[in-house]
Design a protein around this motif. Structure first.
Motif, PDB file in Angstrom:
ATOM      1  N   ARG A  41      34.582  22.415  -9.563  1.00 21.79           N
ATOM      2  CA  ARG A  41      33.882  21.393 -10.336  1.00 21.79           C
ATOM      3  C   ARG A  41      33.762  21.816 -11.796  1.00 21.79           C
ATOM      4  N   ILE A  42      33.958  20.863 -12.684  1.00 23.61           N
ATOM      5  CA  ILE A  42      33.732  21.061 -14.110  1.00 23.61           C
ATOM      6  C   ILE A  42      32.359  20.475 -14.431  1.00 23.61           C
ATOM      7  N   ARG A  43      31.447  21.291 -14.907  1.00 22.51           N
ATOM      8  CA  ARG A  43      30.087  20.850 -15.199  1.00 22.51           C
ATOM      9  C   ARG A  43      29.781  21.034 -16.688  1.00 22.51           C
ATOM     10  N   TYR A  44      28.863  20.196 -17.151  1.00 25.85           N
ATOM     11  CA  TYR A  44      28.442  20.282 -18.542  1.00 25.85           C
ATOM     12  C   TYR A  44      27.044  20.893 -18.599  1.00 25.85           C
ATOM     13  N   ARG A  45      26.901  21.887 -19.436  1.00 29.98           N
ATOM     14  CA  ARG A  45      25.613  22.546 -19.608  1.00 29.98           C
ATOM     15  C   ARG A  45      25.002  22.113 -20.936  1.00 29.98           C
ATOM     16  N   LYS A  46      23.699  21.860 -20.899  1.00 31.12           N
ATOM     17  CA  LYS A  46      22.984  21.445 -22.102  1.00 31.12           C
ATOM     18  C   LYS A  46      22.507  22.695 -22.830  1.00 31.12           C
ATOM     19  N   VAL A  47      23.048  22.894 -24.012  1.00 27.03           N
ATOM     20  CA  VAL A  47      22.806  24.120 -24.770  1.00 27.03           C
ATOM     21  C   VAL A  47      22.143  23.777 -26.095  1.00 27.03           C
ATOM     22  N   CYS A  48      21.114  24.533 -26.447  1.00 25.48           N
ATOM     23  CA  CYS A  48      20.466  24.394 -27.754  1.00 25.48           C
ATOM     24  C   CYS A  48      21.363  25.058 -28.800  1.00 25.48           C
ATOM     25  N   GLU A  49      21.766  24.280 -29.809  1.00 20.73           N
ATOM     26  CA  GLU A  49      22.708  24.824 -30.788  1.00 20.73           C
ATOM     27  C   GLU A  49      22.052  25.831 -31.736  1.00 20.73           C
ATOM     28  N   LEU A  50      20.731  25.838 -31.819  1.00 21.74           N
ATOM     29  CA  LEU A  50      20.059  26.809 -32.676  1.00 21.74           C
ATOM     30  C   LEU A  50      19.945  28.167 -31.995  1.00 21.74           C
ATOM     31  N   GLU A  51      19.635  28.160 -30.691  1.00 24.69           N
ATOM     32  CA  GLU A  51      19.457  29.419 -29.962  1.00 24.69           C
ATOM     33  C   GLU A  51      20.693  29.798 -29.147  1.00 24.69           C
ATOM     34  N   ASP A  52      21.655  28.878 -29.044  1.00 22.88           N
ATOM     35  CA  ASP A  52      22.885  29.120 -28.292  1.00 22.88           C
ATOM     36  C   ASP A  52      22.584  29.563 -26.850  1.00 22.88           C
ATOM     37  N   ARG A  53      21.703  28.825 -26.194  1.00 24.34           N
ATOM     38  CA  ARG A  53      21.394  29.111 -24.793  1.00 24.34           C
ATOM     39  C   ARG A  53      21.150  27.801 -24.050  1.00 24.34           C
ATOM     40  N   GLU A  54      21.354  27.866 -22.725  1.00 21.05           N
ATOM     41  CA  GLU A  54      21.172  26.678 -21.897  1.00 21.05           C
ATOM     42  C   GLU A  54      19.689  26.340 -21.777  1.00 21.05           C
ATOM     43  N   VAL A  55      19.379  25.017 -21.787  1.00 22.11           N
ATOM     44  CA  VAL A  55      18.000  24.549 -21.765  1.00 22.11           C
ATOM     45  C   VAL A  55      17.774  23.732 -20.499  1.00 22.11           C
ATOM     46  N   ALA A  56      16.639  23.927 -19.833  1.00 20.72           N
ATOM     47  CA  ALA A  56      16.294  23.165 -18.636  1.00 20.72           C
ATOM     48  C   ALA A  56      15.947  21.725 -18.998  1.00 20.72           C
ATOM     49  N   GLN A  57      16.106  20.813 -18.033  1.00 17.27           N
ATOM     50  CA  GLN A  57      15.852  19.402 -18.281  1.00 17.27           C
ATOM     51  C   GLN A  57      14.398  19.155 -18.695  1.00 17.27           C
ATOM     52  N   ALA A  58      13.477  19.933 -18.129  1.00 21.39           N
ATOM     53  CA  ALA A  58      12.064  19.749 -18.468  1.00 21.39           C
ATOM     54  C   ALA A  58      11.772  20.067 -19.924  1.00 21.39           C
ATOM     55  N   ASP A  59      12.639  20.820 -20.591  1.00 21.44           N
ATOM     56  CA  ASP A  59      12.420  21.206 -21.980  1.00 21.44           C
ATOM     57  C   ASP A  59      13.209  20.338 -22.960  1.00 21.44           C
ATOM     58  N   ILE A  60      13.749  19.199 -22.461  1.00 20.12           N
ATOM     59  CA  ILE A  60      14.564  18.326 -23.305  1.00 20.12           C
ATOM     60  C   ILE A  60      13.786  17.043 -23.601  1.00 20.12           C
ATOM     61  N   GLY A  61      13.671  16.677 -24.861  1.00 19.13           N
ATOM     62  CA  GLY A  61      12.983  15.460 -25.262  1.00 19.13           C
ATOM     63  C   GLY A  61      13.876  14.577 -26.117  1.00 19.13           C
ATOM     64  N   LYS A  62      13.260  13.619 -26.815  1.00 23.39           N
ATOM     65  CA  LYS A  62      13.994  12.672 -27.657  1.00 23.39           C
ATOM     66  C   LYS A  62      13.742  12.998 -29.121  1.00 23.39           C
ATOM     67  N   GLY A  63      14.707  12.628 -29.932  1.00 26.39           N
ATOM     68  CA  GLY A  63      14.558  12.818 -31.367  1.00 26.39           C
ATOM     69  C   GLY A  63      15.470  11.888 -32.125  1.00 26.39           C
ATOM     70  N   TYR A  64      15.028  11.468 -33.305  1.00 29.33           N
ATOM     71  CA  TYR A  64      15.838  10.583 -34.145  1.00 29.33           C
ATOM     72  C   TYR A  64      16.417  11.395 -35.294  1.00 29.33           C
TER      73      TYR A  64
END
Length: 338
Positions: A41-64
């Motif tokens: 399987r090819i999976r996509y990981r959500k990574v914070c571009e400032l810290e260059d690490r994977e982030v859990a879904q609970a730590d993801i919000g919205k921004g404009y």
């Protein structure tokens, strides 16, 4: 059905608590992206571009993102306190005839369910008022971060809501129609009318997704180690040079199709609705089973033939027996009276 939004219908000074549920569901077959070398399987990981690490879904919000690249955080609380009346309300603004709504504006469909016993009376009131008026209600509501337009109508004993696109979201059909002068003769229109009459109407419940069924057959065959079915040969055809001849042929073919007896539908192996892989037991009969069935069918044919051969002989014997009985009756002397 699970609700996706809770709020109320605002009908003048009447408020009807409701729950919003999806009225449609998708039966399309979804695929996964895989690595061709090992089927991983090819999976996509959500990574914070400032810290260059994977982030859990609970730590993801919205921004404009502003024009200069600045990110402005927007929380769910910010969205729930928007300064508009439709934040948690479906606000009815008008009642119009249903033919006033252009089908191009139709979007997603929902059912509005009464929320609790107190909502039953005003819910039924709105439903019956819509029925008697033969109109639909136009409403505004907020969902998924934006205000939307909706149309409320009665479906059975429930109230359904169709999301509508805003008028400025529907494109004008400019440059779509042919830009050349075309003349259509009355005879051509008559044949087109005849073709429409011959094709007639159709019950939408009789229509089904043939592409999905064919795809399920391919997946089931590959899961059981068989070769996938081949696509049928394309129908022979050419350029349509004579529109009248094409219309006449279409009318004739449609009539023959209507008059021909309908055959049984071919058996289609369907995939289970669960996410499990198709079972290998759904494969076709083995070679031994096929040979056994052919042998049994041959034996039945042989028995039928032998029975058919014996029947004339039996009839001949019966005729001979009847003839002997008749001869015996004729040769028996009669007793004369004194």
């Amino acid at each position: 059905m699970r609700s996706i939004w809770n709020g109320a219908i605002s009908f003048g000074l009447v408020s009807i608590p409701i729950k919003l549920v999806n009225a449609t569901e998708s039966h399309s077959i979804s695929f996964r992206q895989i690595h061709l070398e090992d089927n991983g399987r090819i999976r996509y990981r959500k990574v914070c571009e400032l810290e260059d690490r994977e982030v859990a879904q609970a730590d993801i919000g919205k921004g404009y993102e502003d024009a200069d690249g600045t990110i402005i955080p927007i929380t769910d609380e910010d969205l729930s306190h928007l300064p508009i009346p439709t934040a948690r309300t479906i606000e009815i603004v008008a009642f119009v005839p249903a033919d006033r709504i252009d089908p191009l504006q139709m979007d997603a469909a929902y059912y509005l369910a009464a929320s609790g016993v107190p909502a039953a009376k005003p819910y039924v009131l709105l439903r019956e008022a819509l029925k008697r008026s033969n109109k639909v209600a136009i409403a505004k509501y907020a969902l998924r971060g934006r205000e939307r337009l909706g149309m409320l109508r009665v479906v059975g004993d429930a109230i359904a809501m169709h999301g509508l696109l805003w008028p400025d979201e529907v494109r004008a059909p400019e440059g779509v129609a042919p830009d050349t002068d075309v003349t259509v003769r009355d005879k051509e229109l008559d044949l087109a009318d005849a073709l429409m009459d011959t094709l007639g109407e159709v019950d939408l419940d009789d229509l089904h997704d043939e592409y999905r069924e064919a795809l399920e057959e391919v997946i089931a065959a590959k899961a059981s180690g068989e070769a996938p079915p081949q696509a049928p040969a394309p129908a022979a055809g050419g350029k349509v040079l004579d529109l009248m001849a094409a219309l006449e042929s279409s009318v004739r073919a449609a009539r023959e199709s209507r008059e021909a007896p309908s055959g049984g539908e071919a058996e289609v192996r369907r995939l289970p609705r669960k996410t499990k892989a198709p079972s290998a037991t759904a494969s076709a009969p083995t070679a031994k089973e096929t040979a056994a069935s052919k042998k049994t069918a041959g034996a039945k044919k042989t028995t039928a033939k032998s029975a058919a051969k014996k029947t004339p002989a039996k009839q001949t014997t019966d005729k001979q027996t009847t003839a002997k009985q008749t001869t015996a009756k004729k040769t028996t002397p009669r007793k004369r009276s004194a």
